[in-house]
Design an enzyme around this catalytic site. Structure first.
Site, PDB file in Angstrom:
ATOM      1  N   LYS A 129       0.350   7.787  12.066  1.00 51.09           N
ATOM      2  CA  LYS A 129      -0.106   7.131  10.842  1.00 51.09           C
ATOM      3  C   LYS A 129       0.890   6.063  10.404  1.00 51.09           C
ATOM      4  O   LYS A 129       0.520   4.906  10.159  1.00 51.09           O
ATOM      5  CB  LYS A 129      -0.303   8.159   9.730  1.00 51.09           C
ATOM      6  CG  LYS A 129      -0.797   7.553   8.420  1.00 51.09           C
ATOM      7  CD  LYS A 129      -0.941   8.604   7.340  1.00 51.09           C
ATOM      8  CE  LYS A 129       0.403   8.971   6.769  1.00 51.09           C
ATOM      9  NZ  LYS A 129       0.297   9.863   5.578  1.00 51.09           N
ATOM     10  N   ASP A 147      -4.954   8.411   7.020  1.00 54.79           N
ATOM     11  CA  ASP A 147      -4.355   9.245   5.986  1.00 54.79           C
ATOM     12  C   ASP A 147      -5.437  10.152   5.401  1.00 54.79           C
ATOM     13  O   ASP A 147      -6.543  10.233   5.945  1.00 54.79           O
ATOM     14  CB  ASP A 147      -3.690   8.372   4.916  1.00 54.79           C
ATOM     15  CG  ASP A 147      -4.694   7.610   4.054  1.00 54.79           C
ATOM     16  OD1 ASP A 147      -5.913   7.611   4.381  1.00 54.79           O
ATOM     17  OD2 ASP A 147      -4.269   7.016   3.043  1.00 54.79           O
TER      18      ASP A 147
END
Length: 235
Positions: A129, A147
């Site tokens: 991420k 996310d």
């Protein structure tokens, strides 16, 4: 009435229509972390775990002026660094990550942030991420930032049923052209923060209502839903 899941072709069509609508809703979507270099964005993204971008942006002006290079983080005094980032939470672990990050960048990458996913994920405190945030926003290399907002919306849109970020990333990657991955990520995150909330999505005030298979999970009355919308910028 058929209950068969949509074909991949149908999913692609709907996903791209949703993306086009997101582009109209959030034409200026961007990361809400303040930065001027790949290193600053990498540090800010590490600090953003379990806190808000707003909080990180309060802390980083002091941090960035005190530690402008990877070597500065590598040689940082632990107590001093912890005091600066204290308000972001989990400051012991984050301090370990930042010092380790500086050391790794100096030892393996000449003090520079590498513009490759396979290298970024080897750094302390950096997962896929965070790596994709940096690639997309600091280097212009497309990446999907999965996310909690992105994952939630991808499931509500019917793009995936997985709760595992890597699986979500892989499945969404088959639906949206690679060139649009970074912009999609920003717009999904903005929509998740502002409208498509985890507990009570503002369905009746959502510009994607006609395209969303999960319409009705939240209030559909426009007046009720409008009160749930959170205006930006914020975090």
């Amino acid at each position: 009435m058929s209950t068969d899941p949509p074909s991949h072709t149908a999913l692609v069509r709907r996903a791209r229509r949703i993306y086009r609508e997101l582009t109209l809703l959030y034409p200026d979507a961007h990361t809400e972390l303040d930065f001027t270099s790949p290193l600053e964005l990498l540090v800010a993204t590490i600090l953003s775990a379990q806190t808000t971008d707003k909080r990180v942006n309060i802390v980083t002006p002091i941090l960035f002026s005190r530690y402008p290079t990877a070597a500065d983080y590598a040689a940082a005094d632990r107590d001093e660094l912890e005091k600066i980032i204290l308000s972001t939470g989990f400051y012991h672990a984050k301090t370990n990550s930042l010092i380790g990050l500086g050391q790794a960048l100096c030892e393996r990458f000449g003090g520079e942030v590498p513009p490759r996913l396979r290298d970024l994920v080897t750094l302390p405190g950096v997962g896929r991420k965070t790596a994709n945030v940096v690639l997309g926003n600091a280097f212009g290399i497309p990446g999907l930032t999965v996310d909690t907002h992105f994952g939630r919306l991808a499931r509500r849109f019917g793009w995936t049923t997985s709760t595992e970020p890597e699986k979500v990333e892989a499945e969404v990657a088959t639906l949206i052209p690679r060139k649009d991955w970074t912009d999609l990520s920003q717009r999904m995150i903005w929509h998740g923060r502002r409208v498509c909330h985890a507990r009570r999505p503002a369905c009746g005030a959502c510009g994607l209502a006609r395209l969303c298979p999960s319409y009705g999970e939240g209030p559909t009355d426009p007046k009720v839903a409008e009160k749930l919308v959170r205006p930006g910028p914020f975090s």
